[in-house]
Design an enzyme around this catalytic site. Structure first.
Site, PDB file in Angstrom:
ATOM      1  N   VAL A 195      -0.951  -8.797  -4.990  1.00  0.00           N
ATOM      2  CA  VAL A 195      -0.358  -9.513  -3.914  1.00  0.00           C
ATOM      3  C   VAL A 195      -0.892 -11.097  -3.791  1.00  0.00           C
ATOM      4  O   VAL A 195      -1.814 -10.932  -3.767  1.00  0.00           O
ATOM      5  CB  VAL A 195      -0.324  -8.614  -2.545  1.00  0.00           C
ATOM      6  CG1 VAL A 195       0.362  -9.566  -1.518  1.00  0.00           C
ATOM      7  CG2 VAL A 195       0.137  -7.288  -2.624  1.00  0.00           C
ATOM      8  N   GLY A 227       0.904  -1.233  -0.043  1.00  0.00           N
ATOM      9  CA  GLY A 227      -0.249  -0.116  -0.217  1.00  0.00           C
ATOM     10  C   GLY A 227       0.811   1.354   0.012  1.00  0.00           C
ATOM     11  O   GLY A 227       1.530   1.604   0.906  1.00  0.00           O
ATOM     12  N   SER A 233      -0.142  -1.387   4.975  1.00  0.00           N
ATOM     13  CA  SER A 233      -0.735  -0.308   5.010  1.00  0.00           C
ATOM     14  C   SER A 233      -1.741  -0.101   3.991  1.00  0.00           C
ATOM     15  O   SER A 233      -1.692   0.484   2.977  1.00  0.00           O
ATOM     16  CB  SER A 233       0.188   0.880   5.124  1.00  0.00           C
ATOM     17  OG  SER A 233       1.123   0.901   3.938  1.00  0.00           O
ATOM     18  N   HIS A 235       8.726  38.727   2.590  1.00  0.00           N
ATOM     19  CA  HIS A 235       9.630  38.390   1.809  1.00  0.00           C
ATOM     20  C   HIS A 235      10.811  38.312   2.891  1.00  0.00           C
ATOM     21  O   HIS A 235      10.963  39.143   3.459  1.00  0.00           O
ATOM     22  CB  HIS A 235      10.041  39.502   0.864  1.00  0.00           C
ATOM     23  CG  HIS A 235      11.313  38.852  -0.088  1.00  0.00           C
ATOM     24  ND1 HIS A 235      11.309  38.020  -0.780  1.00  0.00           N
ATOM     25  CD2 HIS A 235      12.649  39.370   0.023  1.00  0.00           C
ATOM     26  CE1 HIS A 235      12.430  37.772  -1.395  1.00  0.00           C
ATOM     27  NE2 HIS A 235      13.391  38.782  -0.834  1.00  0.00           N
ATOM     28  N   GLY A 242      -0.167   4.435   0.265  1.00  0.00           N
ATOM     29  CA  GLY A 242      -1.143   5.534   0.295  1.00  0.00           C
ATOM     30  C   GLY A 242      -0.214   6.324   1.449  1.00  0.00           C
ATOM     31  O   GLY A 242       0.992   6.304   1.531  1.00  0.00           O
TER      32      GLY A 242
END
Ligand code: FAD
Ligand code: NAI
Length: 475
Positions: free
Chosen positions: A247, A190, A279, A454, A192
């Site tokens: 998987v 995963g 995950s 700035h 993510g």
């Protein structure tokens, strides 16, 4: 003996403890029940977020970032740092102490707001004389009653079918935050939010990290221009991400894990690793809630079904946070908690789902609010886009952190800001300006006309807003 309250909150994660505090501020007599135990078995309020989520993950991200800076970037500043070593035990101890400070902070807030905290497991029971009942078991035994209940029981990591978390070799987010030594080879399933954040921690500490992702698109929910920029940076860091995999069997041995998978080309592969982090999303915590006792409706994922106001099908019972629909984010849970407490008080609590920001705390950070370019296209909205690279920002150069850009998307006709997407330094902080702007329904010209300090990274935000009208000044 039953103890009577105005409001009982089940769960003391960000949704629950914040709901409890807001309800107490509004004058209610509030109880909050939470089961989480610290290492000594004591209460550890704060939920997933505090104990095994937002806070400890950011502590490890910070430590590993310092290590990476010392090893790979100090020399650019003329600082020689030889023999830099990572003491993983100290890093974890620091993380644990950060967690405990947060646990203690919540216990203090409960006292300050006169909230009765019950350490134990809360379950719904049949109402008595029309008043809701909650039984507390475990560390504390009690029966509580109140006309209003807020369920904030959160979520837990989703396991792969047939591969339960053992937190030794196959790790959820919990185990991923407790690995005692840098694994030589780390596999994740995963790519993510957790996959990228945890993968980054252990990659920076020297692990050979491979992430297997089922979808063919990297970060499909993120604006794809931003996702591509992020992917380039992760590739450079040596984070290996394989997309479009399937998987297969996972073999767990004493000393490691072997993951069989089919890659995007359809070829059979095996990934051997010392540890595997899974995950692949999270599931709502409703199993031990005894929802049936009150006829509380759950959906097919086990989430509590709520309407737009977080009302459940049972009058007087509300639910917020990860246990209901919507993004699984701490700040979303908190906003819902506050809104519900206010609704109970007869006020008009409100959560604007269009302006919930997302942040992925990788390096570079990824942050966004509103719609992506691909969503606007799919919705058939005519828009204008403006981007500004950090490479052209003075402070980013001084900081030595010029990866990424700020991107504005504004309505082609009205110029209202529809989405802001950032990949780069301090994106997590920069996104706040965009959230405020969108909440006030500002135009990109509004931001372009505002004076920004700035040198600051926020000048890139102003310049991206100017770029919507094709008049960026520094690029
Ligand atoms: P939870 O935080 O899950 O809390 C629920 C609480 O209820 C827990 O303490 C649980 O023990 C308790 N409970 C459950 N059932 C019962 C019961 N029957 N009786 C008593 N107590 C019970 N989100 C962000 O916004 N930013 C981040 O950076 C971020 N990082 C994350 C990193 C990781 C690794 C993970 C896993 C998640 C992260 N999240 C992040 C998501 C965030 O943690 C969740 O969205 C948030 O914690 C949800 O809050 P909640 O109150 O709904 O539930
Ligand atoms: P996620 O939903 O972010 O990512 C899961 C990934 O796993 C997806 O890309 C999905 O396609 C993939 N996947 C699912 N099943 C798979 C399979 N069988 N094989 C291969 N890939 C598969 O879930 P994640 O990372 O577990 O995190 C859960 C949630 O926790 C997040 O969605 C987020 O809401 C929250 N969170 C927020 C953070 C933040 O705000 N910075 C940090 C970490 C978590």
């Amino acid at each position: 003996m039953t103890q009577a309250f105005d409001v009982i909150v089940i769960g003391a994660g960000p949704g629950g403890y914040i709901a409890a505090i807001r309800a107490a501020q509004l004058g209610f007599k509030v109880a909050c029940v939470d089961a989480w135990k610290n290492a000594s078995g004591g209460p550890a309020p704060g939920g997933t977020c505090t104990n095994v989520g937002c806070i400890p993950s950011k502590a490890l991200l910070q430590s590993s970032e310092h290590y990476d800076q010392a090893r790979n970037h100090f020399a650019e500043h003329g600082i020689s740092a030889t023999g830099v070593k990572m003491d993983v035990a100290q890093m974890l101890a620091r993380k644990d102490s950060v967690v405990q400070q947060n646990n203690d902070g919540i216990l203090y807030l409960f006292k300050k707001n006169k909230i009765s905290f019950f350490h134990g497991h809360g379950a719904l029971a049949a109402p008595v004389d029309g008043v809701h009942q909650v039984t507390v078991s475990g560390a504390t035994e009690a029966t509580l009653s109140a006309p209003q209940i807020i369920i904030a029981t959160g979520s837990s990591a989703r396991a792969l079918p047939g591969t339960p978390f053992d937190e030794v070799n196959v790790l959820s987010n919990d185990g991923a935050l407790r690995v005692g030594a840098v694994p030589k080879k780390l596999a994740l399933i995963g790519s993510g939010v957790i996959g990228l954040e945890m993968g980054s921690v252990w990659r920076r500490l020297g692990a050979d990290v491979t992430i297997l992702e089922g979808l063919p698109t990297f970060l499909g929910a993120v604006d794809q221009q931003i996702a591509k920029e992020a992917k380039k940076a992760f590739d450079k860091q040596g984070l290996k991400i394989e997309l479009g995999v399937q998987v297969g069997e996972i073999k767990v041995a004493k000393k490691g894990v072997s993951v069989a998978y089919t890659n995007a080309k359809g070829e059979a592969q095996t990934l051997d690793a010392d540890k595997l982090i899974v995950s692949i999303g999270r599931v709502p915590n409703t199993a031990g809630l005894n929802a049936a006792a009150v006829g509380l409706a759950l959906d097919e994922r086990g989430a509590v079904v709520v309407d737009a106001d977080c009302k459940t099908n049972v009058p007087g019972i509300w639910a917020v946070g990860d246990v209901v629909r919507g993004p699984m984010l701490a700040h979303k849970a908190e906003e819902e908690g506050v809104a519900v407490a206010e609704r109970i008080a007869g006020q008009h609590g409100h959560v604007n789902f269009n302006t919930v920001p997302w942040v992925i705390y990788t390096s570079p950070e990824i942050a966004w609010v509103g719609r992506t370019e691909q969503q606007l296209k799919a919705d058939g909205v005519a828009y204008k886009a403006g981007t500004f690279p950090f490479l052209a920002n003075g402070l980013a150069r001084a900081l030595g952190d010029t990866t990424g850009m700020v991107k504005f998307l504004a309505d082609a006709v009205t110029d209202e800001i529809l989405g802001v997407h950032i990949v780069g330094p301090m994106a997590s902080e920069l996104i706040a300006e965009a959230v405020v702007a969108m909440e006030f329904r500002a135009s990109s010209e509004d931001i372009a006309r505002i004076c920004h300090a700035h040198p600051s990274l926020s000048e890139a935000t102003k310049e991206a807003a100017l770029a919507v009208d094709k008049r960026a000044l520094n690029f």
